[in-house]
Design an enzyme around this catalytic site. Sequence first.
Site, mmCIF file in Angstrom:
data_model
loop_
_atom_site.group_PDB
_atom_site.id
_atom_site.type_symbol
_atom_site.label_atom_id
_atom_site.label_comp_id
_atom_site.label_asym_id
_atom_site.label_seq_id
_atom_site.Cartn_x
_atom_site.Cartn_y
_atom_site.Cartn_z
ATOM 1 N N GLY A 10 0.847 -1.202 0.000
ATOM 2 C CA GLY A 10 0.000 0.000 0.000
ATOM 3 C C GLY A 10 0.875 1.242 0.000
ATOM 4 N N ARG A 71 1.011 -5.100 -5.019
ATOM 5 C CA ARG A 71 1.175 -6.122 -3.980
ATOM 6 C C ARG A 71 1.696 -7.422 -4.597
ATOM 7 N NH1 ARG A 71 -0.687 -4.056 0.751
ATOM 8 N NH2 ARG A 71 -2.452 -2.628 0.714
ATOM 9 N N ASP A 102 5.661 -5.125 5.910
ATOM 10 C CA ASP A 102 6.175 -6.461 6.248
ATOM 11 C C ASP A 102 6.205 -7.418 5.055
ATOM 12 O OD1 ASP A 102 3.446 -6.427 6.265
ATOM 13 O OD2 ASP A 102 3.213 -7.584 8.106
ATOM 14 N N THR A 125 4.675 2.257 6.302
ATOM 15 C CA THR A 125 3.249 1.902 6.356
ATOM 16 C C THR A 125 2.503 2.921 7.213
ATOM 17 O OG1 THR A 125 1.572 0.361 7.165
ATOM 18 C CG2 THR A 125 3.690 0.192 8.226
ATOM 19 N N ILE A 126 1.319 3.265 6.767
ATOM 20 C CA ILE A 126 0.489 4.126 7.609
ATOM 21 C C ILE A 126 0.098 3.385 8.883
ATOM 22 C CG2 ILE A 126 -0.474 5.542 5.744
ATOM 23 C CD1 ILE A 126 -3.102 3.829 6.089
ATOM 24 N N ASP A 127 0.147 2.039 8.853
ATOM 25 C CA ASP A 127 -0.352 1.246 9.983
ATOM 26 C C ASP A 127 0.541 1.338 11.226
ATOM 27 O OD1 ASP A 127 -2.234 0.475 8.125
ATOM 28 O OD2 ASP A 127 -1.325 -1.479 7.740
ATOM 29 N N ASP A 129 2.840 -0.567 12.248
ATOM 30 C CA ASP A 129 2.818 -1.845 12.972
ATOM 31 C C ASP A 129 4.087 -2.685 12.778
ATOM 32 O OD1 ASP A 129 2.442 -2.459 10.312
ATOM 33 O OD2 ASP A 129 0.744 -3.804 10.624
ATOM 34 N N MET A 169 -8.322 2.781 8.944
ATOM 35 C CA MET A 169 -7.513 1.646 8.496
ATOM 36 C C MET A 169 -6.580 1.212 9.633
ATOM 37 S SD MET A 169 -6.388 2.353 4.588
ATOM 38 C CE MET A 169 -7.476 1.953 3.227
ATOM 39 N N GLY A 170 -5.606 0.360 9.298
ATOM 40 C CA GLY A 170 -4.622 -0.050 10.312
ATOM 41 C C GLY A 170 -4.399 -1.542 10.384
ATOM 42 N N ARG A 171 -5.181 -2.277 9.608
ATOM 43 C CA ARG A 171 -5.124 -3.750 9.647
ATOM 44 C C ARG A 171 -5.289 -4.272 11.070
ATOM 45 N NH1 ARG A 171 -4.233 -6.194 4.699
ATOM 46 N NH2 ARG A 171 -2.605 -5.274 3.411
ATOM 47 N N GLU A 222 -10.455 -0.786 11.603
ATOM 48 C CA GLU A 222 -11.016 -1.806 10.703
ATOM 49 C C GLU A 222 -10.727 -3.232 11.182
ATOM 50 O OE1 GLU A 222 -9.088 -1.430 6.871
ATOM 51 O OE2 GLU A 222 -7.125 -1.930 7.679
ATOM 52 N N HIS A 273 -9.238 5.016 1.740
ATOM 53 C CA HIS A 273 -7.939 5.381 1.156
ATOM 54 C C HIS A 273 -7.613 6.864 1.246
ATOM 55 C CE1 HIS A 273 -8.712 1.368 -0.360
ATOM 56 N NE2 HIS A 273 -7.398 1.246 -0.386
ATOM 57 N N GLN A 275 -7.025 8.163 3.834
ATOM 58 C CA GLN A 275 -5.996 8.161 4.878
ATOM 59 C C GLN A 275 -4.584 7.977 4.329
ATOM 60 O OE1 GLN A 275 -7.668 5.616 8.431
ATOM 61 N NE2 GLN A 275 -8.858 5.222 6.608
ATOM 62 N N ARG A 276 -4.486 7.523 3.089
ATOM 63 C CA ARG A 276 -3.146 7.287 2.521
ATOM 64 C C ARG A 276 -2.774 8.342 1.482
ATOM 65 N NH1 ARG A 276 -3.654 1.152 1.304
ATOM 66 N NH2 ARG A 276 -3.203 1.785 -0.824
HETATM 67 O O1 F6P Z 1 -1.355 -1.554 5.037
HETATM 68 C C1 F6P Z 1 -1.878 -0.332 4.657
HETATM 69 C C2 F6P Z 1 -3.345 -0.425 4.404
HETATM 70 O O2 F6P Z 1 -3.820 0.870 4.071
HETATM 71 C C3 F6P Z 1 -4.178 -1.017 5.537
HETATM 72 O O3 F6P Z 1 -4.388 -0.112 6.593
HETATM 73 C C4 F6P Z 1 -5.428 -1.424 4.810
HETATM 74 O O4 F6P Z 1 -6.091 -2.483 5.466
HETATM 75 C C5 F6P Z 1 -4.900 -1.885 3.482
HETATM 76 O O5 F6P Z 1 -3.631 -1.266 3.303
HETATM 77 C C6 F6P Z 1 -5.779 -1.549 2.303
HETATM 78 O O6 F6P Z 1 -5.221 -2.118 1.182
HETATM 79 P P1 F6P Z 1 -5.675 -1.804 -0.301
HETATM 80 O O7 F6P Z 1 -5.047 -0.500 -0.707
HETATM 81 O O8 F6P Z 1 -5.118 -2.943 -1.082
HETATM 82 O O9 F6P Z 1 -7.161 -1.714 -0.329
#
Ligand code: F6P
Length: 344
Positions: A10, A71, A102, A125-127, A129, A169-171, A222, A273, A275-276
């Site tokens: 991402g 990905r 990761d 990563t925005i997460d 983590d 978000m944040g997984r 999420e 998205h 957030q990114r």
């Molecule tokens: O790992 C970053 C992230 O934005 C997560 O917070 C989110 O669950 C995921 O990627 C979303 O992925 P995609 O852009 O494939 O929808």
Amino acid sequence: MKVGILTGGGDCPGLNPVIRAIVRSVHNAGGHTIGFLEGWRGAIEGNFEELTPDGTDGIISKGGTILGSSRTNPYKNEKDVDTLIETYNRLGLDTLIAIGGDDTLGVASKLYSERGLNTIGVPKTIDNDLSSTDVTFGFDTCINIVMEAVDRLRTTAESHRRVVVIETMGRHAGWIACYSGIATAADFTLVPEVEVDFEKMCNLLTERRKNGKKYGIVVVSEGAKLSNDDEFITKDAEVDDFGHVSLGGIGDHVANVIEERTGFETRCVTLGHLQRGGTPSAYDRVLGTRLGIHAGRLAKDKNFGKMVALRGTEIVAVPLKDAVTTMRELTPAILSELEEFYTS
Ligand code: F6P
């Protein structure tokens, strides 16, 4: 010295400052850099562009990644790993710097340990983590986006005497929700690290309403689960190349529960998205730049199989293999600080 770089997974604000800094640092060491397009896919297919200090100087304020991302997982089909190594050799690369989370760094780590490729990692990563680094760039910009959104939602929530649930978000880690919840004085914040307690949340919203507060703000990650036995709520059953499902949808569920149990009109906003996107914060520009400089220096020193990381205020090199083994969750200390405000 010829260095290849790529951005995988991402996207997030701060990737371009890293790219700019690697290009400059490699240039200062007498080398030059090429950028593979769209993550590991570009490295497999040999799809790249030349990167120069002049050409990358102005990208610091640009969100996303000028290289594109994907990905793609070369290990999904071992033949792709062979092709990637052929591409690396054909282009005469001395080093491959992977900027990613990761999954991307896991590939870089395996290429180093199993195939002897000269890889270096930069954590993003925005997460927020990733273990082995105190903070990942992208996180600061992300929580500021969430904060601004919640500040806006607060005024409409108050006008309509509503509860607004904001899904972040944040997984499987609650950093984005937790920091946003604290920064916006949310009434309640639901994170994956703590089992959801609907009774506590609804009682608190009801108590506060009785005390005169005319609206409510609930932030939900999420990846939060409805109970310890439950699965995560997912958008669909599809998984990506690394086997991850797409999370999302818990916000609507939480909003329904609140409306049913409290009688307060409730709306859910999923920020997704947003957030990114957009320009990186000053913090992420500086962190990305510092990490990029040090990744370039590791290439110069032939210090491979390492990831650059922030420890305290210093940038250090840590073994790539350690960097990708455990997910960094919210600590008990920060959770207790979040919960300090769960009193009416
Ligand atoms: O790992 C970053 C992230 O934005 C997560 O917070 C989110 O669950 C995921 O990627 C979303 O992925 P995609 O852009 O494939 O929808």
